[in-house]
Design an enzyme around this catalytic site. Sequence first.
Site, PDB file in Angstrom:
ATOM      1  N   TYR A 112       0.824  -1.214   0.000  1.00  0.00           N
ATOM      2  CA  TYR A 112       0.000   0.000   0.000  1.00  0.00           C
ATOM      3  C   TYR A 112       0.860   1.267   0.000  1.00  0.00           C
ATOM      4  O   TYR A 112       0.475   2.280  -0.574  1.00  0.00           O
ATOM      5  CB  TYR A 112      -0.999  -0.028   1.165  1.00  0.00           C
ATOM      6  CG  TYR A 112      -2.034  -1.122   0.975  1.00  0.00           C
ATOM      7  CD1 TYR A 112      -2.779  -1.193  -0.206  1.00  0.00           C
ATOM      8  CD2 TYR A 112      -2.249  -2.102   1.944  1.00  0.00           C
ATOM      9  CE1 TYR A 112      -3.707  -2.199  -0.411  1.00  0.00           C
ATOM     10  CE2 TYR A 112      -3.182  -3.113   1.755  1.00  0.00           C
ATOM     11  CZ  TYR A 112      -3.907  -3.162   0.571  1.00  0.00           C
ATOM     12  OH  TYR A 112      -4.816  -4.156   0.370  1.00  0.00           O
ATOM     13  N   GLU A 185     -10.228  -7.512   9.547  1.00  0.00           N
ATOM     14  CA  GLU A 185      -9.780  -8.263   8.365  1.00  0.00           C
ATOM     15  C   GLU A 185     -10.988  -8.798   7.598  1.00  0.00           C
ATOM     16  O   GLU A 185     -11.007  -8.816   6.373  1.00  0.00           O
ATOM     17  CB  GLU A 185      -8.873  -9.418   8.794  1.00  0.00           C
ATOM     18  CG  GLU A 185      -7.572  -8.908   9.427  1.00  0.00           C
ATOM     19  CD  GLU A 185      -6.639 -10.021   9.878  1.00  0.00           C
ATOM     20  OE1 GLU A 185      -7.123 -10.953  10.558  1.00  0.00           O
ATOM     21  OE2 GLU A 185      -5.435  -9.945   9.564  1.00  0.00           O
ATOM     22  N   HIS A 222      -5.622 -15.346   7.440  1.00  0.00           N
ATOM     23  CA  HIS A 222      -5.485 -14.771   8.792  1.00  0.00           C
ATOM     24  C   HIS A 222      -6.785 -14.971   9.572  1.00  0.00           C
ATOM     25  O   HIS A 222      -6.786 -15.325  10.756  1.00  0.00           O
ATOM     26  CB  HIS A 222      -5.179 -13.262   8.729  1.00  0.00           C
ATOM     27  CG  HIS A 222      -3.911 -12.952   7.990  1.00  0.00           C
ATOM     28  ND1 HIS A 222      -3.577 -11.674   7.603  1.00  0.00           N
ATOM     29  CD2 HIS A 222      -2.897 -13.751   7.566  1.00  0.00           C
ATOM     30  CE1 HIS A 222      -2.415 -11.695   6.969  1.00  0.00           C
ATOM     31  NE2 HIS A 222      -1.985 -12.944   6.930  1.00  0.00           N
TER      32      HIS A 222
HETATM   33 FE   LIG Z   1      -4.318  -9.698   8.045  1.00  0.00          FE
HETATM   34 FE   LIG Z   2      -3.077  -7.390   5.943  1.00  0.00          FE
END
Ligand SMILES: [Fe+2]
Ligand SMILES: [Fe+2]
Length: 343
Positions: A112, A185, A222
Amino acid sequence: MTSTPVKNLLDPGFELTLRPMRYPDFYERYRDAIKNTWTVEEVDLHSDVADLAKLTPGEQHMIGRLVAFFATGDSIVSNNLVLTLYKHINSPEARLYLSRQLFEEAVHVQFYLTLLDTYLPDPADRAAAFDAVEEIPSIREKAQFCFRWMANFDGQGAEKIDRLESREDRRRFLLNLICFAACIEGLFFYGAFAYVYWFRSRGLLHGLATGTNWVFRDETMHMSFAFDVVDTVRKEDPELFDDALRQEVTDMLREAVDAELQFGRDLCGDGLPGMNTESMRAYLECVADQRLARLGFPALYGSQNPFSFMELQGVQELTNFFERRPSAYQVAVEGTVALDEDF
Ligand SMILES: [Fe+2]
Ligand SMILES: [Fe+2]
């Protein structure tokens, strides 16, 4: 004969024993994650620059806000990972996975950063993007939501929990874990990915979509790991999962949907073709219901996913990942689609 007392996953300490292995599934998740290594240098952002010049003012505003959210989102997750998850999940297998996740979050931050440097040539614009977490209300609200659930663990504005000694400490920990997996997330990032894939469905911003494919896959893993931790804690300490926890998690998801929707209003304005606040609302509600279902809690909204361009994401991303090529954008399909839980 003496034997080592059996410890639970959230018992305080820094357990070192890998043999016999108490949580082999966490170790397997670590090994799986290693197979998905990618680097920012593999993402070609050149064609995005030409695309950016073609965007309408409404689309440019949307991209500006999205990049500003991306500027700090993964750093917040990384901080929580170190301050909370690594510290309190007492299993060397899980800590192997979390170390790997921390590396992946660093790659996301780098991706990013590179995106911002490419999309915002003016240093003042870049600085403003990093300030968004304070200066842009729709982004500040999402950041505040994250910070509130971190407060017990970074000691900013709430009593700090250093060791999970009591049942209440373990509850606070679980709420933090669920917040970061299901709401940050699993919802804020999924909202952001939907805007990216909406651009891709129109043949725009392929570089961003390619990086997003790999970030998306990482984030999905994740989240899966975090939910596995929740399942393990539930098995070891079922009493923690009472009606009060269900209610708190449900309220938390509702608040996350509201915060993401306010961000959506900011991004969409009066609406763009195929992307507006109402379709984003249905999408977010559908995603929130899936997170609740994964946690074994009842659905809150009963909404259907209106974004056909998200439907094939899981399959397409896998193909692209292994072929190591930029994604071929797909033609939009009409109607509502089911969002597979594996996404
Ligand atoms: Fe993550
Ligand atoms: Fe991430």
